[in-house]
Design an enzyme around this catalytic site. Sequence first.
Site, PDB file in Angstrom:
ATOM      1  N   ASN A   1      -7.896 -21.657  13.898  1.00 42.70           N
ATOM      2  CA  ASN A   1      -6.148 -22.079  13.891  1.00 42.70           C
ATOM      3  C   ASN A   1      -6.569 -23.241  14.008  1.00 42.70           C
ATOM      4  O   ASN A   1      -6.193 -24.929  13.002  1.00 42.70           O
ATOM      5  CB  ASN A   1      -5.040 -22.489  14.324  1.00 42.70           C
ATOM      6  CG  ASN A   1      -4.619 -20.835  14.365  1.00 42.70           C
ATOM      7  OD1 ASN A   1      -4.073 -20.207  12.837  1.00 42.70           O
ATOM      8  ND2 ASN A   1      -3.379 -19.833  14.964  1.00 42.70           N
TER       9      ASN A   1
ATOM     10  N   GLY B   1     -15.415 -13.511   3.377  1.00 37.99           N
ATOM     11  CA  GLY B   1     -13.961 -13.115   4.589  1.00 37.99           C
ATOM     12  C   GLY B   1     -14.778 -11.063   4.267  1.00 37.99           C
ATOM     13  O   GLY B   1     -15.670 -11.322   3.004  1.00 37.99           O
TER      14      GLY B   1
ATOM     15  N   ASP C   1      -9.427 -14.177   3.290  1.00 35.78           N
ATOM     16  CA  ASP C   1      -8.211 -14.522   3.222  1.00 35.78           C
ATOM     17  C   ASP C   1      -7.415 -15.228   4.347  1.00 35.78           C
ATOM     18  O   ASP C   1      -5.947 -16.506   4.264  1.00 35.78           O
ATOM     19  CB  ASP C   1      -7.040 -13.193   2.810  1.00 35.78           C
ATOM     20  CG  ASP C   1      -8.859 -12.600   0.973  1.00 35.78           C
ATOM     21  OD1 ASP C   1      -8.193 -11.196   1.444  1.00 35.78           O
ATOM     22  OD2 ASP C   1      -8.739 -13.410   0.545  1.00 35.78           O
TER      23      ASP C   1
HETATM   24  C1  16C Z   1     -10.540   7.660  -0.009  1.00 31.78           C
HETATM   25  C2  16C Z   1     -10.145   6.290   0.075  1.00 31.78           C
HETATM   26  C3  16C Z   1      -8.923   5.661  -0.128  1.00 31.78           C
HETATM   27  C4  16C Z   1      -9.678   4.327  -0.757  1.00 31.78           C
HETATM   28  C5  16C Z   1      -8.339   3.173  -0.226  1.00 31.78           C
HETATM   29  C6  16C Z   1      -8.844   1.862  -0.894  1.00 31.78           C
HETATM   30  C7  16C Z   1      -7.298   1.299  -0.414  1.00 31.78           C
HETATM   31  C8  16C Z   1      -7.812  -0.652  -0.629  1.00 31.78           C
HETATM   32  C9  16C Z   1      -7.498  -1.384  -0.413  1.00 31.78           C
HETATM   33  C10 16C Z   1      -6.877  -2.409  -0.574  1.00 31.78           C
HETATM   34  C11 16C Z   1      -6.368  -3.622  -0.527  1.00 31.78           C
HETATM   35  C12 16C Z   1      -6.389  -4.560   0.020  1.00 31.78           C
HETATM   36  C13 16C Z   1      -5.025  -5.769   0.066  1.00 31.78           C
HETATM   37  C14 16C Z   1      -5.735  -6.970   0.784  1.00 31.78           C
HETATM   38  C15 16C Z   1      -5.118  -6.914   2.110  1.00 31.78           C
HETATM   39  C16 16C Z   1      -6.003  -8.371   2.549  1.00 31.78           C
HETATM   40  O1  16C Z   1      -4.686  -9.482   2.466  1.00 31.78           O
HETATM   41  C17 16C Z   1      -6.040  -8.465   3.967  1.00 31.78           C
HETATM   42  C18 16C Z   1      -6.558 -10.279   4.543  1.00 31.78           C
HETATM   43  O2  16C Z   1      -7.854  -9.828   3.775  1.00 31.78           O
HETATM   44  N1  16C Z   1      -6.946  -7.569   3.638  1.00 31.78           N
HETATM   45  C19 16C Z   1      -6.810  -7.098   4.791  1.00 31.78           C
HETATM   46  O3  16C Z   1      -5.988  -6.421   5.212  1.00 31.78           O
HETATM   47  C20 16C Z   1      -7.760  -5.590   4.718  1.00 31.78           C
HETATM   48  C21 16C Z   1      -7.127  -4.002   4.066  1.00 31.78           C
HETATM   49  C22 16C Z   1      -8.365  -3.610   3.810  1.00 31.78           C
HETATM   50  C23 16C Z   1      -7.535  -2.056   4.185  1.00 31.78           C
HETATM   51  C24 16C Z   1      -8.590  -0.516   4.078  1.00 31.78           C
HETATM   52  C25 16C Z   1      -8.575   0.799   3.889  1.00 31.78           C
HETATM   53  C26 16C Z   1      -9.120   1.177   4.263  1.00 31.78           C
HETATM   54  C27 16C Z   1      -8.333   3.301   3.403  1.00 31.78           C
HETATM   55  C28 16C Z   1      -9.342   4.210   3.699  1.00 31.78           C
HETATM   56  C29 16C Z   1      -8.417   5.684   3.685  1.00 31.78           C
HETATM   57  C30 16C Z   1      -9.702   6.727   4.239  1.00 31.78           C
HETATM   58  C31 16C Z   1      -8.931   7.792   4.037  1.00 31.78           C
HETATM   59  C32 16C Z   1      -9.455   9.149   3.770  1.00 31.78           C
HETATM   60  C33 16C Z   1      -9.558  10.337   4.283  1.00 31.78           C
HETATM   61  C34 16C Z   1     -10.273  11.632   3.844  1.00 31.78           C
HETATM   62  N1  ATP Z   2     -14.416 -21.003  14.048  1.00 34.01           N
HETATM   63  C1  ATP Z   2     -13.722 -19.992  14.393  1.00 34.01           C
HETATM   64  N2  ATP Z   2     -13.685 -19.014  15.290  1.00 34.01           N
HETATM   65  C2  ATP Z   2     -12.703 -18.255  15.420  1.00 34.01           C
HETATM   66  N3  ATP Z   2     -11.715 -17.482  14.460  1.00 34.01           N
HETATM   67  C3  ATP Z   2     -11.422 -18.538  13.585  1.00 34.01           C
HETATM   68  C4  ATP Z   2     -12.448 -19.675  13.543  1.00 34.01           C
HETATM   69  N4  ATP Z   2     -12.838 -20.051  12.231  1.00 34.01           N
HETATM   70  C5  ATP Z   2     -11.574 -18.885  11.314  1.00 34.01           C
HETATM   71  N5  ATP Z   2     -11.011 -18.636  12.107  1.00 34.01           N
HETATM   72  C6  ATP Z   2     -10.146 -17.200  12.205  1.00 34.01           C
HETATM   73  O1  ATP Z   2     -10.236 -15.723  11.942  1.00 34.01           O
HETATM   74  C7  ATP Z   2      -9.925 -15.244  11.584  1.00 34.01           C
HETATM   75  C8  ATP Z   2     -11.096 -14.278  10.135  1.00 34.01           C
HETATM   76  O2  ATP Z   2     -11.091 -14.872   8.816  1.00 34.01           O
HETATM   77  P1  ATP Z   2     -11.515 -14.255   7.633  1.00 34.01           P
HETATM   78  O3  ATP Z   2      -9.803 -14.656   7.168  1.00 34.01           O
HETATM   79  O4  ATP Z   2     -12.089 -15.701   6.921  1.00 34.01           O
HETATM   80  O5  ATP Z   2     -12.553 -13.525   7.553  1.00 34.01           O
HETATM   81  P2  ATP Z   2     -12.374 -11.983   7.599  1.00 34.01           P
HETATM   82  O6  ATP Z   2     -10.624 -12.086   8.209  1.00 34.01           O
HETATM   83  O7  ATP Z   2     -13.166 -11.076   7.432  1.00 34.01           O
HETATM   84  O8  ATP Z   2     -11.534 -12.446   5.912  1.00 34.01           O
HETATM   85  P3  ATP Z   2     -10.286 -10.955   5.124  1.00 34.01           P
HETATM   86  O9  ATP Z   2      -9.353 -12.337   5.929  1.00 34.01           O
HETATM   87  O10 ATP Z   2     -11.148 -12.080   3.303  1.00 34.01           O
HETATM   88  O11 ATP Z   2     -10.065  -9.489   5.479  1.00 34.01           O
HETATM   89  C9  ATP Z   2      -9.248 -15.927  10.576  1.00 34.01           C
HETATM   90  O12 ATP Z   2      -7.700 -15.598  10.595  1.00 34.01           O
HETATM   91  C10 ATP Z   2      -9.230 -18.226  10.887  1.00 34.01           C
HETATM   92  O13 ATP Z   2      -7.816 -17.808  11.737  1.00 34.01           O
END
Ligand code: 16C
Ligand code: ATP
Length: 555
Positions: free
Chosen positions: A181, A247, A205
Site C-alpha cells: 500500500n 506478477g 493484479d
Molecule cells: C485440472 C486443471 C484445472 C485448471 C483450472 C485453471 C483455472 C484458472 C483460473 C484462473 C482465473 C484467474 C482469475 C484471476 C484472478 C486475479 O484477479 C487474481 C489476482 O491476480 N488471481 C488469483 O486470484 C489467482 C487465482 C488462481 C487460481 C488458480 C486455481 C488453480 C486450480 C487448480 C485446480 C486443480 C484441480 C485438479 C484436480 C485433479
Molecule cells: N514493497 C512491497 N513489499 C511488500 N508487499 C508489497 C510491496 N509492494 C506491493 N506490495 C503488495 O504485494 C501484493 C502482491 O503484489 P502483486 O499483485 O503485484 O503480485 P502477485 O500477487 O504475485 O501477482 P497477481 O496479483 O497477478 O497474482 C500487492 O497487494 C501489493 O499491495
Amino acid sequence: MERPGRLLLQSELRVRNAAYDVSLSRSLLIWKRRTSSPVYHPFRPSVCHSVPVSEIISVREEEEENGSRQRDDGSWKKIREREGKDCRQAFTVLYVERCRQHRWRCAEVTFTCSDEAVCQHWVSSIREQLASNTSRPKHLLVYINPYGGKRQGKRIYEQKVAPLFTQAGIATSVIVTEYANHARDHLKMEAELKKFDGVVCVGGDGMFSEIIHGLIWRTQIDCGVDPNSTEEALSPCSLRIGIIPAGSTDCICFASVGTNDPVTSALHIIVGDSQPLDVCSVHHNNMFLRYSVSLLGYGFYGDVLSDSERKRWMGPARYDFSGLKMFLTHHYYEGTVSYLPAKGIIGTPRDATRCRSGCVICQHNGQLNSERSEKYEMDEASDSESSGEWRTIRGKFLAINAASMSCACPRSPKGLSPAAHLADGTTDLILVRKCSRFNFLRHLLRHTSKDDQFDLTFIEVHRVRRFRFMPRHCQSDSDLELDLHENSKRQIFSQICKDHPACGCAPAYSSWNCDGEILTHTAIDVRVHGQLIKLFARGIEELPVFEDLSNPCAI
Ligand SMILES: CCCCCCCCCCCCC/C=C/[C@@H](O)[C@H](CO)NC(=O)CCCCCCCCCCCCCCC
Ligand SMILES: Nc1ncnc2c1ncn2[C@@H]1O[C@H](COP(=O)(O)OP(=O)(O)OP(=O)(O)O)[C@@H](O)[C@H]1O
Ligand SMILES: [Ca+2]
C-alpha cells in the site's frame, strides 16, 4: 491498413546498400526496393515495407567515423565502406513490429543517404510527426513492486522497459515500493499528478488494484466527490495507467493487451494507446472496502487466495498448490445473492462475441451507461429494492465469481468469462452451486479449453450492474445482538475448524478474493462504474487479416 495521406517527403535512400524509394506521409512511412534493372524480375518480390507513423517509436541519427557507426548506447556497428565515395549520412527508425500471440517488439531500419541536408530533413520531418501526436506520454510516474510474482519487478523494468522509454524520449519518476500500500498512499497524498501524463504499474493484479485505489480516491477528492458514497457517481480518472506485467496471474494485462509480455506493454505505453476499463466499487454496510477490475471471487477462488498467501515464497506456483488443496477440500458456502440485471445492453455472457480492439459492444453499452448515469442521478430510487428489478438467489455455492473482464491469463487463456467486456459497464456474476468434485472439475477444465463454460446444470451466469452477497450465518443487523454470543461462538468454531482441517465440519465463511487481495468482510455490496479508468492499451487486436489490396505497398 491506413491509407497513405498527402506525401510529405519522398527520396531515394539506401538500406544495406540497396536502393529504396522511401516516402513519408501524415500516416505512413513506406520504403520500397527500387527494381534496379528495367527488366522485371518475376522471381524477386518487390520488397516493400510500410509502418504507420503512429507506431514509430523514435528516429535517431547515426554518427559515422571511419566507416563504422557509433550507436546511442555506445556500441559500434560496421558499415561497408563504399570505395572512394564520400562519407555517408545515416538515420535509424525504430518502430513496432507485430509477432505471434499479440506480442510486439521494437524493430529498426537504418537509411543511408548521400546528401547530409536530405538526411537532416528526414530526421526532422519524422520527429515533427511524432511530436504532433498528442496522445503520447512525455512524463510517467512509475511504481515498481519488487515483491510480487517472481520478485523480478526491478530487473524487468530496468532491463526491458527503461531502455525503450529512453529511446522514446519519455521522462520517468520511478518509485520502488517498500511496503504494501506504499503506492496507494503515495498516490493518495503526495504525488503531484499534474506533472505526469501517465502512471505505470510494474507488478501484478494486486499492485494494479492498489494503484487504482490510490488514483480513483485522489481523483474523487480532487473533484469534490465523496469516495465513500454508495450512490454518488464517481468521476473518471484522466491519467492513463500502463501495466508492466511482473506478477503471478497478470490477468488485467493479459485481458487488455492479449499477452503478459513486458516489452509489448511498454510499446503500447510509448505509442500512447487508450483503453477504457470498468471498475467495481465494493462496500460493506456503506463503508468503502476496495475497487475491483478483474475477479471478485467467494468460495473456491477466495479460499485458494487465502491459502496461497502463506505460500508467497513459492511465487506463482502457490496458486496451483492451493488450488489443488481447495479442490480436494471441496467446501461449499451458504448465502443469499441479490443482483440487478443489466437492462437494454447488447451481448450476453454466453454469446459468441469477444471483447477486441474497437469493441462495438463496449462503445454501445458504454454510451448507454453514461446516458443512464444521468437518468440514474435523477431517479436513483429506481435502483432500490422496491423497484422490483432486483433478483435474489439463496443457496449453497462452491464459488461465486464476478468477472468484470474475461480474466484471461496464462492459466486460463479464454478466461473465467470469455464473453465479458472490458468497458461495457457490467460484470458477469457466475454462480457455481454445490456439486460433486467430478462436476466441479469439469467446470474447472473448461477454463482451459474452449467449450462453453456455462452449459452445466449447476452453473448460472448473469450480466449485472450491481449485486450484493449475504452469507447465511451473517444475520441481518436487527437480530444480530440477540445471538451475538451464538454468532461469535460459531465464528470461533469456524475459525478452529478452518485451522484444523482434520475436523470434518465445513466452515461457515469463505473470504472474497478481490483482484488477488483478501477482503476484510464477507457481506458486500458491489456496483459497476463504467469506463472509470483508462489503460495504455488498445484491447486485444484481431489477428492481422491478409494485406488487403488497399495495402500502400500494392501501389
Ligand atoms: C485440472 C486443471 C484445472 C485448471 C483450472 C485453471 C483455472 C484458472 C483460473 C484462473 C482465473 C484467474 C482469475 C484471476 C484472478 C486475479 O484477479 C487474481 C489476482 O491476480 N488471481 C488469483 O486470484 C489467482 C487465482 C488462481 C487460481 C488458480 C486455481 C488453480 C486450480 C487448480 C485446480 C486443480 C484441480 C485438479 C484436480 C485433479
Ligand atoms: N514493497 C512491497 N513489499 C511488500 N508487499 C508489497 C510491496 N509492494 C506491493 N506490495 C503488495 O504485494 C501484493 C502482491 O503484489 P502483486 O499483485 O503485484 O503480485 P502477485 O500477487 O504475485 O501477482 P497477481 O496479483 O497477478 O497474482 C500487492 O497487494 C501489493 O499491495
Ligand atoms: Ca465489464
